[in-house]
Design a protein around this motif. Structure first.
Motif, PDB file in Angstrom:
ATOM      1  N   GLU A   1       0.814  -1.212   0.000  1.00 19.67           N
ATOM      2  CA  GLU A   1       0.000   0.000   0.000  1.00 19.67           C
ATOM      3  C   GLU A   1       0.851   1.267   0.000  1.00 19.67           C
ATOM      4  O   GLU A   1       1.863   1.342   0.703  1.00 19.67           O
ATOM      5  CB  GLU A   1      -0.914  -0.002   1.220  1.00 19.67           C
ATOM      6  CG  GLU A   1      -1.884  -1.177   1.224  1.00 19.67           C
ATOM      7  CD  GLU A   1      -2.743  -1.218   2.471  1.00 19.67           C
ATOM      8  OE1 GLU A   1      -3.010  -0.136   3.053  1.00 19.67           O
ATOM      9  OE2 GLU A   1      -3.120  -2.324   2.875  1.00 19.67           O
TER      10      GLU A   1
ATOM     11  N   GLY B   1       2.281   4.619   0.929  1.00 23.50           N
ATOM     12  CA  GLY B   1       2.443   5.251   2.233  1.00 23.50           C
ATOM     13  C   GLY B   1       2.752   4.274   3.353  1.00 23.50           C
ATOM     14  O   GLY B   1       3.107   4.680   4.460  1.00 23.50           O
ATOM     15  N   ARG B   2       2.615   2.978   3.088  1.00 19.81           N
ATOM     16  CA  ARG B   2       2.919   1.961   4.100  1.00 19.81           C
ATOM     17  C   ARG B   2       4.077   1.062   3.656  1.00 19.81           C
ATOM     18  O   ARG B   2       4.998   0.828   4.400  1.00 19.81           O
ATOM     19  CB  ARG B   2       1.689   1.110   4.377  1.00 19.81           C
ATOM     20  CG  ARG B   2       0.606   1.885   5.087  1.00 19.81           C
ATOM     21  CD  ARG B   2      -0.599   1.045   5.356  1.00 19.81           C
ATOM     22  NE  ARG B   2      -0.249  -0.101   6.184  1.00 19.81           N
ATOM     23  CZ  ARG B   2      -1.115  -0.995   6.591  1.00 19.81           C
ATOM     24  NH1 ARG B   2      -2.380  -0.898   6.251  1.00 19.81           N
ATOM     25  NH2 ARG B   2      -0.736  -1.997   7.338  1.00 19.81           N
ATOM     26  N   GLY B   3       3.999   0.542   2.433  1.00 20.67           N
ATOM     27  CA  GLY B   3       5.041  -0.341   1.920  1.00 20.67           C
ATOM     28  C   GLY B   3       5.813   0.267   0.772  1.00 20.67           C
ATOM     29  O   GLY B   3       6.890  -0.209   0.429  1.00 20.67           O
TER      30      GLY B   3
ATOM     31  N   LEU C   1       8.889   3.939   6.304  1.00 24.61           N
ATOM     32  CA  LEU C   1       7.440   3.746   6.296  1.00 24.61           C
ATOM     33  C   LEU C   1       7.049   2.673   7.301  1.00 24.61           C
ATOM     34  O   LEU C   1       7.905   1.978   7.835  1.00 24.61           O
ATOM     35  CB  LEU C   1       6.986   3.336   4.894  1.00 24.61           C
ATOM     36  CG  LEU C   1       7.378   4.286   3.762  1.00 24.61           C
ATOM     37  CD1 LEU C   1       7.034   3.659   2.422  1.00 24.61           C
ATOM     38  CD2 LEU C   1       6.695   5.627   3.934  1.00 24.61           C
ATOM     39  N   ARG C   2       5.783   2.508   7.517  1.00 23.66           N
ATOM     40  CA  ARG C   2       5.297   1.497   8.466  1.00 23.66           C
ATOM     41  C   ARG C   2       5.777   0.091   8.091  1.00 23.66           C
ATOM     42  O   ARG C   2       6.209  -0.679   8.937  1.00 23.66           O
ATOM     43  CB  ARG C   2       3.772   1.534   8.523  1.00 23.66           C
ATOM     44  CG  ARG C   2       3.199   0.476   9.421  1.00 23.66           C
ATOM     45  CD  ARG C   2       1.705   0.519   9.437  1.00 23.66           C
ATOM     46  NE  ARG C   2       1.233  -0.775   9.886  1.00 23.66           N
ATOM     47  CZ  ARG C   2      -0.015  -1.105   9.974  1.00 23.66           C
ATOM     48  NH1 ARG C   2      -0.947  -0.244   9.649  1.00 23.66           N
ATOM     49  NH2 ARG C   2      -0.361  -2.290  10.373  1.00 23.66           N
ATOM     50  N   ASP C   3       5.713  -0.242   6.784  1.00 22.89           N
ATOM     51  CA  ASP C   3       6.061  -1.593   6.336  1.00 22.89           C
ATOM     52  C   ASP C   3       7.331  -1.647   5.499  1.00 22.89           C
ATOM     53  O   ASP C   3       7.620  -2.687   4.893  1.00 22.89           O
ATOM     54  CB  ASP C   3       4.899  -2.179   5.526  1.00 22.89           C
ATOM     55  CG  ASP C   3       3.624  -2.329   6.341  1.00 22.89           C
ATOM     56  OD1 ASP C   3       3.713  -2.431   7.581  1.00 22.89           O
ATOM     57  OD2 ASP C   3       2.530  -2.339   5.744  1.00 22.89           O
TER      58      ASP C   3
ATOM     59  N   TYR D   1      12.826   2.032  -1.514  1.00 22.31           N
ATOM     60  CA  TYR D   1      12.382   1.373  -0.288  1.00 22.31           C
ATOM     61  C   TYR D   1      12.599  -0.131  -0.333  1.00 22.31           C
ATOM     62  O   TYR D   1      12.624  -0.739  -1.393  1.00 22.31           O
ATOM     63  CB  TYR D   1      10.889   1.657  -0.045  1.00 22.31           C
ATOM     64  CG  TYR D   1      10.646   3.059   0.424  1.00 22.31           C
ATOM     65  CD1 TYR D   1      10.788   3.384   1.762  1.00 22.31           C
ATOM     66  CD2 TYR D   1      10.305   4.061  -0.461  1.00 22.31           C
ATOM     67  CE1 TYR D   1      10.591   4.670   2.210  1.00 22.31           C
ATOM     68  CE2 TYR D   1      10.094   5.362  -0.032  1.00 22.31           C
ATOM     69  CZ  TYR D   1      10.242   5.649   1.306  1.00 22.31           C
ATOM     70  OH  TYR D   1      10.051   6.933   1.755  1.00 22.31           O
TER      71      TYR D   1
ATOM     72  N   MET E   1      10.971  -3.553   1.404  1.00 17.39           N
ATOM     73  CA  MET E   1       9.870  -4.135   2.177  1.00 17.39           C
ATOM     74  C   MET E   1      10.150  -5.610   2.400  1.00 17.39           C
ATOM     75  O   MET E   1      10.422  -6.348   1.452  1.00 17.39           O
ATOM     76  CB  MET E   1       8.553  -3.968   1.418  1.00 17.39           C
ATOM     77  CG  MET E   1       7.357  -4.450   2.188  1.00 17.39           C
ATOM     78  SD  MET E   1       5.838  -4.147   1.261  1.00 17.39           S
ATOM     79  CE  MET E   1       5.055  -5.724   1.437  1.00 17.39           C
TER      80      MET E   1
END
Length: 89
Positions: free
Chosen positions: A9, A11-13, A25-27, A46, A48
């Motif tokens: 997602e 903003g998250r991953g 990010l969160r993930d 990023y 993940m």
């Protein structure tokens, strides 16, 4: 013969690859970033991590598909994939 869906997602991953203030990010964590000389947005990549919930089943393939918004947010890119087994070196 099984399939596992892993939602990634915004903003998250994942996030935009151009950012004024790169942050984890969160993930996902920042795997690489480079700020251009003279200012401007940094380029960010990023990382993940995903843990296979069925480690007894080998992963034979990986495919990426757009979510319900289609290509509204751009094209997804997989720059690399690393596989490992827990406790193995």
């Amino acid at each position: 013969g099984t399939e596992e869906k892993v939602p990634v997602e915004l903003g998250r991953g994942i996030a935009s690859w151009l950012q004024a203030q790169p942050r984890g990010l969160r993930d996902a964590a920042i795997a690489w970033q480079n700020a251009p000389e003279g200012g401007g947005d940094a380029v960010v990549v990023y990382q993940m991590q995903w843990t296979n919930p069925r480690p007894d089943k080998p992963i034979r393939s990986v495919s990426m598909r757009y979510g319900p918004d289609g290509d509204k947010w751009g094209a997804p890119v997989l720059l690399g994939l690393t596989a490992a087994e827990a406790g193995k070196r």
